[in-house]
Every structure is written in structure tokens, then in C-alpha cells.
Write a protein that holds these residues in place. Structure first.
Motif, mmCIF file in Angstrom:
data_model
loop_
_atom_site.group_PDB
_atom_site.id
_atom_site.type_symbol
_atom_site.label_atom_id
_atom_site.label_comp_id
_atom_site.label_asym_id
_atom_site.label_seq_id
_atom_site.Cartn_x
_atom_site.Cartn_y
_atom_site.Cartn_z
ATOM 1 N N GLY A 75 0.803 -1.207 0.000
ATOM 2 C CA GLY A 75 0.000 0.000 0.000
ATOM 3 C C GLY A 75 0.841 1.265 0.000
ATOM 4 N N LEU A 76 0.343 2.297 0.667
ATOM 5 C CA LEU A 76 1.024 3.590 0.671
ATOM 6 C C LEU A 76 2.193 3.624 1.647
ATOM 7 C CD1 LEU A 76 1.116 6.533 -0.297
ATOM 8 C CD2 LEU A 76 -0.440 7.104 1.594
ATOM 9 N N SER A 77 1.993 3.164 2.866
ATOM 10 C CA SER A 77 3.026 3.277 3.893
ATOM 11 C C SER A 77 3.600 1.948 4.352
ATOM 12 C CB SER A 77 2.466 4.024 5.110
ATOM 13 O OG SER A 77 1.319 3.351 5.619
ATOM 14 N N GLY A 78 3.099 0.813 3.849
ATOM 15 C CA GLY A 78 3.658 -0.491 4.166
ATOM 16 C C GLY A 78 3.137 -1.091 5.462
ATOM 17 N N LYS A 79 3.550 -2.319 5.708
ATOM 18 C CA LYS A 79 3.102 -3.058 6.891
ATOM 19 C C LYS A 79 4.011 -2.845 8.095
ATOM 20 C CE LYS A 79 1.187 -6.772 4.009
ATOM 21 N NZ LYS A 79 1.280 -8.203 3.630
ATOM 22 N N GLY A 80 5.172 -2.253 7.875
ATOM 23 C CA GLY A 80 6.115 -2.043 8.967
ATOM 24 C C GLY A 80 7.318 -2.964 8.851
ATOM 25 N N TRP A 81 8.438 -2.488 9.382
ATOM 26 C CA TRP A 81 9.688 -3.258 9.315
ATOM 27 C C TRP A 81 9.525 -4.599 10.033
ATOM 28 C CZ3 TRP A 81 14.421 -3.055 12.838
ATOM 29 C CH2 TRP A 81 15.537 -3.619 12.200
ATOM 30 N N LEU A 82 9.972 -5.659 9.366
ATOM 31 C CA LEU A 82 9.905 -7.039 9.862
ATOM 32 C C LEU A 82 8.484 -7.591 9.903
ATOM 33 C CD1 LEU A 82 12.414 -6.814 12.883
ATOM 34 C CD2 LEU A 82 12.900 -7.599 10.551
ATOM 35 N N GLN A 83 7.530 -6.865 9.324
ATOM 36 C CA GLN A 83 6.135 -7.314 9.371
ATOM 37 C C GLN A 83 5.642 -7.850 8.029
ATOM 38 O OE1 GLN A 83 4.557 -7.383 12.367
ATOM 39 N NE2 GLN A 83 6.557 -6.663 13.109
ATOM 40 N N GLY A 84 6.505 -7.969 7.062
ATOM 41 C CA GLY A 84 6.090 -8.467 5.751
ATOM 42 C C GLY A 84 5.736 -9.949 5.805
#
Length: 380
Positions: A251-260
Motif C-alpha cells: 500500500g502507501l506506507s507499508g506493513k512495517g519493518w519485519l512485518q512483511g
């Protein structure tokens, strides 16, 4: 009003000002800062792409350190040294490619490495990404520009010989990058539109022949998979499907670091090497991709500035070719991961996990810094 003598004195004063510490060590601070920023960001993303492996990050950091040393060493050499040694470097590179075919080390169905006593295992084909444009620039700068047809033909021969040896390893991705580096030299030398049109027409005629007689079955499958990845979703199309899913899910801002999820649940293949940009897109989203592309853009802009301000035709041709080769790296990798180009195994420059390619790229930036900082003063 200042007289002529005043102008001469001002010019002389400006020419004889003490050089900055950066020019004394032959490094460009702007380009160096951007490269360090990119490398640091690459390690940050790699930690997630390698499934939180500290060892992978340490190994990559060591490679970056070696690459930085190589960059500094290459930056110390005057461009005239590269011009003088171009034929010998080219001959040594060809000898390395022939040695790979005869006694090379194989892995994953490809024979691309040399394992010489006392040296780490390396790919001579990676070195040719730097040597071929040096050789092409050396040859073209020896003749009046724009080049005549016979000079273009000879230069193409110098490019096609290593390409053919690399394709035979097989390594089509590296062969295309090596060929592109040499072709950029020809283009920047002032190739006429008539020759460009003829070359494009020749490629169009040769494409069917390459399909039947040059490309191997797995390479043909990559092209067919690009056109219809859903034809084999659990086989040949798996890589593209999973990478595009990862990019879209950010998306626009992502799921967060290490959360993929795609990478950490092992859906995404080669998440720390060729497909690392999909990890970045999933975890940091469109904004993260824009930041990455902005850093790449600034690096390319700085390199083009160096090329434009080079003082001789050899330096201009070489700097322009090295810059555009770096640009092609970026386009091919991101296009491959996003499903716009076939999967050819080209890493994301200075972000993907790897060894020889990082050293080669940083050495190329060292050459660019040498071109920029070894400029000779123009006396009044």
C-alpha cells in the motif's frame, strides 16, 4: 572597472587556491554521502529480507567495506592510467572468461565462477561490466567523433566477443549488462540516427534467430511466464506472482519493518537477493519505494554531472557509460520484480545481498570520482 590584469589576477588566484581535503584524497563528498546512505539503507532492508539474520548483515557489511576500499583505490588513479591499460585489462578479462568455460566452478546449473588458489571465488563476467566500457571508450576516443561506420563495427566486435562468452556460461542478464555498457559508449560517441535505425532493424531480424538458436529452454520459459504468469502459478510463474503480491500489499506506507508476510512466511523467493525490492515495498510501501528511487536519482544526477564536466572524450564516454549501466541495473531489477521484464537474475544495486557485483559497482564509482577529481587546471 577592473582591467585585464585584474581579471587575470583573479583567475590566477582562483586556480591556485588550495584544494579541499576531498580533492586531495580524490573522493567526491556528495557522491560518497549518497552511496553510504544507500548502503546503510540496504543493510536495514536486508536484515528483514534475510529473516532477521545478523550473520547475513555482518557478511554484507564486510563486503561493503571491501567495496569501499576498492572504490578509494580506483579513485586514486588518474583516468590516463585506465586509458593506457585498457587493452591489457580487456585481454585479461577475456582470458578470465575463457578460463571459466574451461575450469570454472559451477553452481545451480551455471558455470560462472573462478576459484583460484589464494583468492576468493569471483565472477570474471562481473569485472567485464567495468572493463568493457573502459575498452570501448579507449577505442572510440582514439578516432574523430562522431565515429565512422567501420569504427562502430570494430567497437561492436569488442563488445560482442565477451557477451558471447558470458552467454555461454550461461548468464544472459550479465551479458546484457556488459553489452549495454559498451553500447552506451558507442551511443555517447555520437552515433548517427541512420546507424541507430539500422541497428534496431538488425535486432528485429535477429530476435527470431536468437529465440530458436541462442536462448535456452529456461530462458524461453521466463519470457513466456512474463506474458502469462498465471499459466503456471505454482511453477515458473510463482516468483512474479509472489513479488507483485508483496509490492501491492504494501500500500502507501507499508506493513512495517519485519512485518512483511510474503517474505517472512517464505512465499517470496530470493527475498534477500534479486527480489529484495519487493520486501522493501511490502514493509515500507509506496513511500519507501519513492525514497529509494529518490536516492538512486540523486546518485545518477551526480554521476551525469561528473560526465558532463569531464575534460576529455575518453573520460566523458566512460563516465556516461558507467552511469547509464548503473541506471540499467535499477530499471531491470525493479522491472523484473514488478512483472514488467523477464526474470534475469540482476540484483538491486547496493541493496541486494551479494559480493562481486557490489565490489564492481563501487569500483565504477571510484573511476567516476577519479574522473572528477583528477581534472587538470587550465592555466591563464
Amino acid at each position: 572597472m577592473m582591467g585585464r590584469s585584474g581579471v587575470v589576477d583573479a583567475t590566477s588566484s582562483r586556480l591556485h587556491r588550495p584544494q579541499s581535503i576531498w580533492h586531495s584524497v580524490h573522493l567526491d563528498p556528495v557522491l560518497l554521502l549518497l552511496l553510504l546512505l544507500l548502503c546503510a539503507g540496504g543493510l536495514f532492508v536486508l536484515y528483514s529480507g534475510a529473516d532477521a539474520s545478523v550473520q547475513a548483515v555482518k557478511s554484507q557489511a564486510i563486503r561493503f567495506a571491501v567495496a569501499l576500499v576498492a572504490m578509494v583505490v580506483f579513485a586514486q588513479l588518474d583516468p590516463s592510467v585506465y586509458r593506457r591499460w585498457a587493452p591489457w585489462l580487456y585481454a585479461a578479462g577475456l582470458a578470465g572468461l575463457v578460463a571459466v568455460l574451461l575450469v570454472g566452478v559451477g553452481a545451480k546449473g551455471a558455470q560462472r565462477w573462478l576459484d583460484l588458489p589464494g583468492l576468493p571465488r569471483f565472477q570474471p563476467s562481473e569485472i567485464m561490466k567495468l572493463v568493457v566500457p573502459i575498452m570501448a571508450a579507449w577505442y572510440m576516443s582514439r578516432h574523430y567523433l562522431p565515429p565512422k561506420f567501420r569504427h562502430v563495427a570494430v567497437c561492436l566486435g569488442l563488445v560482442l566477443v565477451p557477451m558471447a562468452l558470458i552467454i555461454n556460461q550461461p548468464d544472459l542478464g550479465t551479458a546484457l549488462l556488459v553489452g549495454g555498457a559498451g553500447m552506451f559508449v558507442v551511443f555517447f560517441a555520437g552515433l548517427s540516427w541512420r546507424l541507430i535505425t539500422g541497428f534496431v532493424a538488425l535486432l528485429g531480424v535477429a530476435a527470431p534467430l536468437m529465440w530458436f538458436f541462442v536462448l535456452r529452454e529456461y530462458q524461453k520459459q521466463r519470457v513466456l511466464t512474463l506474458l502469462d504468469p498465471q499459466s503456471d502459478p505454482l511453477g515458473a510463474g510463482w516468483n512474479i506472482i509472489q513479488s507483485t503480491t508483496a509490492i501491492g500489499s504494501g500500500g502507501l506506507s507499508g506493513k512495517g519493518w519485519l512485518q512483511g508476510t510474503q517474505s517472512h512466511l517464505e512465499f517470496l523467493p530470493e527475498s534477500h537477493t534479486d527480489f529484495i525490492v519487493a520486501v522493501l515495498a511490502e514493509e515500507f510501501g509506496f513511500i519507501g519505494l519513492l525514497i529509494l528511487l529518490a536516492v538512486y536519482f540523486l546518485i545518477i544526477l551526480r554521476c551525469l554531472y561528473i560526465a558532463v564536466n569531464a575534460q576529455d572524450s575518453f573520460s566523458r564516454l566512460l563516465a556516461g557509460a558507467l552511469t547509464m549501466t548503473f541506471f540499467v541495473y535499477i530499471v531491470v531489477n525493479i522491472g523484473m520484480v514488478s512483472g514488467l521484464l523477464p526474470v534475469v537474475g540482476v540484483p538491486l544495486p547496493l541493496v541486494s545481498y551479494g559480493g562481486t557485483s557490489i565490489v564492481t559497482l563501487m569500483s565504477a564509482f571510484g573511476v567516476l570520482m577519479a574522473i572528477h577529481t583528477h581534472r587538470r587546471m587550465i592555466t591563464a
